[in-house]
Design an enzyme around this catalytic site. Structure first.
Site, PDB file in Angstrom:
ATOM      1  N   ARG A  46      23.655  82.953 -62.043  1.00  0.00           N
ATOM      2  CA  ARG A  46      23.219  84.237 -61.497  1.00  0.00           C
ATOM      3  C   ARG A  46      22.985  85.226 -62.633  1.00  0.00           C
ATOM      4  O   ARG A  46      22.071  86.035 -62.594  1.00  0.00           O
ATOM      5  CB  ARG A  46      24.257  84.808 -60.518  1.00  0.00           C
ATOM      6  CG  ARG A  46      23.743  86.080 -59.796  1.00  0.00           C
ATOM      7  CD  ARG A  46      24.812  86.766 -58.955  1.00  0.00           C
ATOM      8  NE  ARG A  46      25.858  87.341 -59.775  1.00  0.00           N
ATOM      9  CZ  ARG A  46      27.109  86.895 -59.835  1.00  0.00           C
ATOM     10  NH1 ARG A  46      27.486  85.842 -59.115  1.00  0.00           N
ATOM     11  NH2 ARG A  46      28.002  87.479 -60.602  1.00  0.00           N
ATOM     12  N   TYR A  98       1.950  98.671 -50.074  1.00  0.00           N
ATOM     13  CA  TYR A  98       2.267  97.457 -49.334  1.00  0.00           C
ATOM     14  C   TYR A  98       3.263  97.774 -48.217  1.00  0.00           C
ATOM     15  O   TYR A  98       4.215  98.532 -48.419  1.00  0.00           O
ATOM     16  CB  TYR A  98       2.838  96.429 -50.313  1.00  0.00           C
ATOM     17  CG  TYR A  98       3.546  95.263 -49.685  1.00  0.00           C
ATOM     18  CD1 TYR A  98       2.914  94.477 -48.713  1.00  0.00           C
ATOM     19  CD2 TYR A  98       4.841  94.935 -50.057  1.00  0.00           C
ATOM     20  CE1 TYR A  98       3.578  93.412 -48.122  1.00  0.00           C
ATOM     21  CE2 TYR A  98       5.504  93.865 -49.478  1.00  0.00           C
ATOM     22  CZ  TYR A  98       4.865  93.107 -48.512  1.00  0.00           C
ATOM     23  OH  TYR A  98       5.521  92.051 -47.937  1.00  0.00           O
ATOM     24  N   ASP A 170       3.399  99.227 -59.615  1.00  0.00           N
ATOM     25  CA  ASP A 170       3.274  97.885 -59.065  1.00  0.00           C
ATOM     26  C   ASP A 170       1.920  97.348 -59.533  1.00  0.00           C
ATOM     27  O   ASP A 170       0.866  97.823 -59.107  1.00  0.00           O
ATOM     28  CB  ASP A 170       3.340  97.948 -57.536  1.00  0.00           C
ATOM     29  CG  ASP A 170       3.304  96.567 -56.891  1.00  0.00           C
ATOM     30  OD1 ASP A 170       2.739  95.636 -57.499  1.00  0.00           O
ATOM     31  OD2 ASP A 170       3.829  96.425 -55.775  1.00  0.00           O
ATOM     32  N   LYS A 195       2.196  86.293 -55.838  1.00  0.00           N
ATOM     33  CA  LYS A 195       0.753  86.474 -55.759  1.00  0.00           C
ATOM     34  C   LYS A 195       0.053  85.862 -56.977  1.00  0.00           C
ATOM     35  O   LYS A 195       0.172  84.678 -57.234  1.00  0.00           O
ATOM     36  CB  LYS A 195       0.448  87.962 -55.600  1.00  0.00           C
ATOM     37  CG  LYS A 195       1.290  88.688 -54.543  1.00  0.00           C
ATOM     38  CD  LYS A 195       1.219  88.063 -53.163  1.00  0.00           C
ATOM     39  CE  LYS A 195       1.780  88.940 -52.047  1.00  0.00           C
ATOM     40  NZ  LYS A 195       3.207  89.289 -52.174  1.00  0.00           N
TER      41      LYS A 195
END
Length: 381
Positions: A46, A98, A170, A195
């Site tokens: 992690r 978004y 973004d 994406k």
């Protein structure tokens, strides 16, 4: 090294044990230590994982950043950045973002005491007018999703720096191949690696990068503390996808321009929005701060919702699906699909109407894509 070379080599060395040219998938949760605190830079996956580190270093290099952190989704990265703020802080956000970004801000973080103003930042003067003494961050998309409005990154960054406001861009739509917000003065860049960076519609992931030491220190702490990290196999797949990013983005942009030009002459199309068209109201800004125009475009067709439904059910090469940025072409209805979480009155104010359709133009043969759209229009009455 230049971009194309960095995309293939940055952050990666042949495996020291076998000489494998591809970074191995380190499917391990923990690492053996020689003694308490005596380790080789890895303690627990992690916190750090060699496959994830290679991806982080590669993507940071492409954005021109000193530091990068990979997450399990774009929204996990967004969530991490919100943890940097305190209850009562104010964030200025592009009014057209978004739907998932709007949802996490408006439906999740508002409940924890953060305040948001959704502002049309395509007009830079609106940013300064929206600043309050509590404003700690500005969050932009450019081009915005789905209206494809452009935001003057350099002007927003200049004002933010003067006022001590963290600026976040973004960059999912453009990727660092076509746009580099950090070079224009922004503090932080975020991506949905789902994406274009991955590009093959087989991974969900996110990425955040910065060159500010103070933000990076907090970012790595929160990445570990909150725990929404990218898994080793997902990191491997994105790292693989990035190797062809430059080739794919060139083809996405070439195809999108051809499709946009075709649609702009079609009698059943009211409006086409694509930054590469001279008809885009901010085409000059696009040429100024971007080196290409990307693969995303929108249309508004005659006939409203009934026509849009028929059109989306009739396409064959384009797939009616959410998401974007894969090698295959996708088409969707934002009001029903990706932006359903945005209130109806807000959608209508932005222009997300019943006949509004978003296209993610893939890398198939451009004429096949045009032929597919043409046959779909023939079915629309």
């Amino acid at each position: 090294m230049r971009f194309d070379t960095l995309a293939i080599h940055a952050g990666q060395e042949p495996d020291p044990t076998t000489g494998a040219i591809m970074t191995p998938v380190y499917l391990t949760s923990t690492y053996v230590q020689d003694g308490p605190g005596e380790h080789k830079g890895y303690e627990y996956s992690r916190t750090q994982n060699p496959t994830r580190k290679a991806l982080q270093d590669c993507l940071a290099a492409l954005e021109g950043a000193k530091y990068g952190a990979a997450f399990a989704s774009g929204l996990a990265g967004t969530d991490m950045l919100m943890h940097m703020l305190e209850s009562g802080d104010h964030v200025i956000v592009s009014d057209d973002v978004y739907g998932g970004t709007f949802r996490i801000f408006d439906k999740v973080w508002k409940r924890s005491g953060l305040n948001y103003s959704f502002v049309d930042l395509s007009k830079p003067e609106n940013f300064e007018a929206a600043i309050t003494p509590k404003t700690k961050m500005v969050w932009v998309e450019t081009p915005t999703n789905p209206m494809l409005k452009l935001i003057d990154l350099a002007r927003i960054a200049e004002v933010a720096k003067k006022r001590g406001i963290i600026s976040v861009a973004d960059n999912t739509f453009m990727t660092p191949y076509f746009q580099k917000p950090l070079s224009l003065g922004f503090d932080v860049v975020v991506h949905s690696t789902t994406k274009y960076l991955n590009g093959h519609s087989d991974v969900v992931g996110g990425f955040v990068c910065t060159s500010r030491d103070d933000i990076a220190e907090r970012m790595y702490f929160l990445q570990n503390a909150v725990g929404g990290v990218s898994g080793a196999f997902d990191s491997f797949l994105v790292l693989r996808g990035v190797k062809t990013l430059h080739v794919r983005m060139d083809r996405h942009a070439q195809n999108a321009m051809k499709v946009a030009q075709y649609l702009s002459t079609h009698k059943q199309v009211k409006k086409v929005t694509y930054p590469g068209l001279e008809t885009h109201p901010q085409h000059a800004l696009a040429r100024q701060q971007m080196t290409g125009f990307g693969g995303m475009l929108t249309i508004d067709i005659h006939g409203g919702l009934e026509a849009a439904r028929t059109f989306l059910k009739t396409v064959k090469v384009f797939a009616c699906a959410e998401s974007l940025g894969g090698v295959e072409s996708l088409i969707e209805h934002p009001a029903i699909m990706t932006h359903a979480s945005v209130p109806k009155e807000t959608r209508e104010k932005l222009g997300i109407l019943d006949g509004f359709i978003r296209l993610s133009v893939g890398i198939e043969d451009a004429q096949d894509l045009i032929d597919d759209l043409a046959q779909a229009f023939d079915r629309v009455k």
